[in-house]
Design an enzyme around this catalytic site. Structure first.
Site, PDB file in Angstrom:
ATOM      1  N   CYS A 174      46.773  35.463  49.222  1.00  0.00           N
ATOM      2  CA  CYS A 174      47.166  36.443  48.213  1.00  0.00           C
ATOM      3  C   CYS A 174      46.031  37.393  47.864  1.00  0.00           C
ATOM      4  O   CYS A 174      46.253  38.414  47.218  1.00  0.00           O
ATOM      5  CB  CYS A 174      47.672  35.757  46.950  1.00  0.00           C
ATOM      6  SG  CYS A 174      46.382  34.818  46.113  1.00  0.00           S
ATOM      7  N   CYS A 212      47.701  28.993  42.450  1.00  0.00           N
ATOM      8  CA  CYS A 212      46.847  29.706  41.492  1.00  0.00           C
ATOM      9  C   CYS A 212      46.030  28.699  40.677  1.00  0.00           C
ATOM     10  O   CYS A 212      44.868  28.946  40.359  1.00  0.00           O
ATOM     11  CB  CYS A 212      47.692  30.571  40.564  1.00  0.00           C
ATOM     12  SG  CYS A 212      49.002  31.479  41.414  1.00  0.00           S
TER      13      CYS A 212
HETATM   14 FE1  FES Z   1      47.256  33.976  44.345  1.00  0.00          FE
HETATM   15 FE2  FES Z   1      48.126  33.638  41.932  1.00  0.00          FE
HETATM   16  S1  FES Z   1      49.135  34.693  43.526  1.00  0.00           S
HETATM   17  S2  FES Z   1      46.190  33.115  42.720  1.00  0.00           S
END
Ligand code: FES
Length: 144
Positions: free
Chosen positions: A35, A104
């Site tokens: 991400c 996360c």
């Molecule tokens: Fe990657 Fe939250 S989407 S840390």
């Protein structure tokens, strides 16, 4: 049903312990390659206790809420206790995260671990490498 708990929203909107410690004893930075989010933790240690902690998170709301909650959970605690903090405990304290956002909270656990390892390294303190698996917590895996 709301996707995020009130606690997640609260810690996202009013994150605790945001910032940087110029005189940090340990700094840990981790990221999730998938991400692209990055988290940096600063810790101040006295007599084996984490007396202060701050974080900077360049990432999603769940990452910010997770970092905020994680700092609250270990501030004022002995290092050994901070090392035991799991992403699961952070998620529980937040009253849950959606499954695709669990990674996360993993970032928060890894960032704290990396900061503690940095503290140990800088002070020549011996530690069990098993407490710090993989390359300094930079494991991009996500528990999704
Ligand atoms: Fe990657 Fe939250 S989407 S840390």
């Amino acid at each position: 049903m709301a996707l995020y708990s009130e606690k997640v929203m609260d810690h996202f909107r009013n994150p605790r312990n945001v910032g940087k410690l110029d005189d940090a004893d340990g700094i840990g930075e981790v990221g999730n390659a998938r991400c692209g989010d990055i988290m940096k933790m600063y810790i101040k240690v006295k007599d084996g206790v984490i007396t202060d902690i701050k974080f900077n998170t360049f990432g999603c709301g769940s990452a910010i809420a997770s970092s905020s909650m994680a700092t609250e959970l270990i501030k004022g605690k002995p290092i050994e206790q901070a090392l035991e903090l799991t992403n699961k405990a952070v998620v529980e304290a937040l009253d849950g995260l959606p499954a695709h956002k669990l990674h996360c909270s993993v970032l928060a656990e890894q960032a704290i671990r990396a900061a503690i390892k940095d503290y140990y390294d800088k002070n020549g303190i011996e530690y069990d490498p098993a407490d710090f698996p993989e390359d300094d917590g930079h494991d991009p895996h996500g528990e999704e």
